[in-house]
Design an enzyme around this catalytic site. Sequence first.
Site, PDB file in Angstrom:
ATOM      1  N   GLU A   1       0.809  -1.233   0.000  1.00 34.93           N
ATOM      2  CA  GLU A   1       0.000   0.000   0.000  1.00 34.93           C
ATOM      3  C   GLU A   1       0.839   1.280   0.000  1.00 34.93           C
ATOM      4  O   GLU A   1       0.343   2.346   0.356  1.00 34.93           O
ATOM      5  CB  GLU A   1      -1.012  -0.012   1.156  1.00 34.93           C
ATOM      6  CG  GLU A   1      -1.957  -1.211   1.080  1.00 34.93           C
ATOM      7  CD  GLU A   1      -3.098  -1.167   2.077  1.00 34.93           C
ATOM      8  OE1 GLU A   1      -3.120  -0.264   2.932  1.00 34.93           O
ATOM      9  OE2 GLU A   1      -3.978  -2.039   1.992  1.00 34.93           O
TER      10      GLU A   1
ATOM     11  N   GLU B   1      -5.616  -9.254   0.771  1.00 37.70           N
ATOM     12  CA  GLU B   1      -6.389  -8.987   1.989  1.00 37.70           C
ATOM     13  C   GLU B   1      -7.844  -8.807   1.613  1.00 37.70           C
ATOM     14  O   GLU B   1      -8.172  -8.001   0.743  1.00 37.70           O
ATOM     15  CB  GLU B   1      -5.942  -7.687   2.687  1.00 37.70           C
ATOM     16  CG  GLU B   1      -4.602  -7.731   3.354  1.00 37.70           C
ATOM     17  CD  GLU B   1      -4.278  -6.395   4.045  1.00 37.70           C
ATOM     18  OE1 GLU B   1      -5.199  -5.692   4.494  1.00 37.70           O
ATOM     19  OE2 GLU B   1      -3.084  -6.056   4.088  1.00 37.70           O
TER      20      GLU B   1
END
Length: 462
Positions: A132, A243
């Site tokens: 991220e 995720e």
Amino acid sequence: MPINMQLINALAVAMSVSPAAAAIKGFNYGSTFNDNSVKVQSDFESEFKTAAGLVGAEDFTSARLYTMIQGGTTNTPISAIPAAIATNTTLLLGLWASGDTFDNEVAALKSAISQYGSDFASLVVGISVGSEDLYRNSPTGIAASAGIGKNPDDIVNDIKTVRSTISGTGLADVPVGHVDTWTAWYNSSNNAVIEAVDWLGLDAYPYFQNTQSNDITSGKSLFQDAINKVNTASNNKALWVTETGWPVSGDKENLAVASTDNAKTYWDEVGCGLLFDKVNTYWYILQDAGKTTPSPSFGLVGSELTTTPLYNLTCPAVVSSSTSATSSATSTGSSGSTGSATGSATSSPTSVPASNATGTPTGTATGVASGTATSSATGTATGFSTGAASTGTSTPTGTPGASGTSTPTGTPGSATTPAGATGTHASGTSSSTSPAFTGAANTVSASVTGIVAAIFAAVVAF
Ligand SMILES: *[C@@H]1O[C@H](CO)[C@@H](O)[C@H](O)[C@H]1NC(C)=O
Ligand SMILES: *[C@@H]1O[C@H](CO)[C@@H](O)[C@H](O)[C@H]1NC(C)=O
Ligand SMILES: *[C@@H]1O[C@H](CO)[C@@H](O)[C@H](O)[C@H]1NC(C)=O
Ligand SMILES: *[C@@H]1O[C@H](CO)[C@@H](O)[C@H](O)[C@H]1NC(C)=O
């Protein structure tokens, strides 16, 4: 239900194939507990053993890590590695790329290779360079105080560094990727990263998409929309879901209610329905409430590390029918190789009125897969790309969606700042197991301030 959703569902069935017993299933594992205390080898071993015995999900035996560095050390390899060797747990390694500890991450990777040798190498199924980072460097990430990120060119350099580090070692053939939010993957300014990776890791949480109609009944379609967007940008690279999950407890996020019932619905519809055995998947999360319980909490087990989950994880039986379909596709790999793939699909008439949809199927496999799916339904499909990037074969697997129907959605993910990187992030440390709600349409966590709908609206516009 709008027609495009019928089409999505119809194609999810029509294009669903089951060649991928090889698809990886596992969980995410932070390097620290929710109270920031460091996990040691015995902690990782306990978690891995629990995962391997988790009733209904005994085959979730892969572990995604966020850092190579053991908490509290400069560059000692993370003790999850010997724990994985002791428990026969495969590893998706992660190098924390943001901040100034990347050199230490690489040093720990080198040390692990020399220290643990083939016992280690044989367990490694992938390496993620960063998590991220691109999102955190975007305006929404900055506005959300998500922490220090990194620019695409620097991530590309880091990927090159990792490739040269593993060259000639036991990890030489391990596919190298990067994990980010869908907004980052969909932002063409980041295309150099897509070019540099073997696979794209996607974090997606419909629960946090609180500017949208995100009650649990929309969970599957919101997730599908995120997948479709990334597939349009992925240049046919393999997509791994790194995720996703739905919380068992926590605040209501717009229409999304955190509850055990809803978490089970999401597991059944998204996990069992779209992902497991089809797409490499790392669910969020086995346990996040070990020492203190975060809010929201996504754990499949509660504060006690037990093989008895909070809800039934056995996937509902797929109702098979006499309607089976074959799909075939030719693929052109990014390396220029071509191959073809065929698969068979068994449709599940109980779940989808699949009889009338028509269209032009375009399955995305390892390469550019354009093929014809024949079944009780044909339609426009964009599937997951699940093949190994290095091979010329394609496996058109399911979860197609109708083109042009997806809505940009936030895909919050876990910041899971590794303990080894403590102090290098502007926002300080965050728990290794607290989702940091880093997507465009997310809200608040202990370490991240809220993000307003107006910001999300700006993202939708790009
Ligand atoms: C480790 O797990 C793999 C499956 O992932 C299995 O094939 C292998 O036999 C196991 N090895 C040991 C020593 O248990
Ligand atoms: C798109 O990506 C670039 C490079 O990472 C970044 O600078 C820019 O802020 C991003 N734009 C948005 C809207 O996120
Ligand atoms: C768990 O779910 C499976 C699949 O729906 C079902 O067969 C099984 O009976 C359930 N187990 C319990 C204890 O409810
Ligand atoms: C198929 O056609 C029938 C009759 O026109 C209609 O009732 C049904 O809703 C259609 N199904 C789909 C999936 O479009």
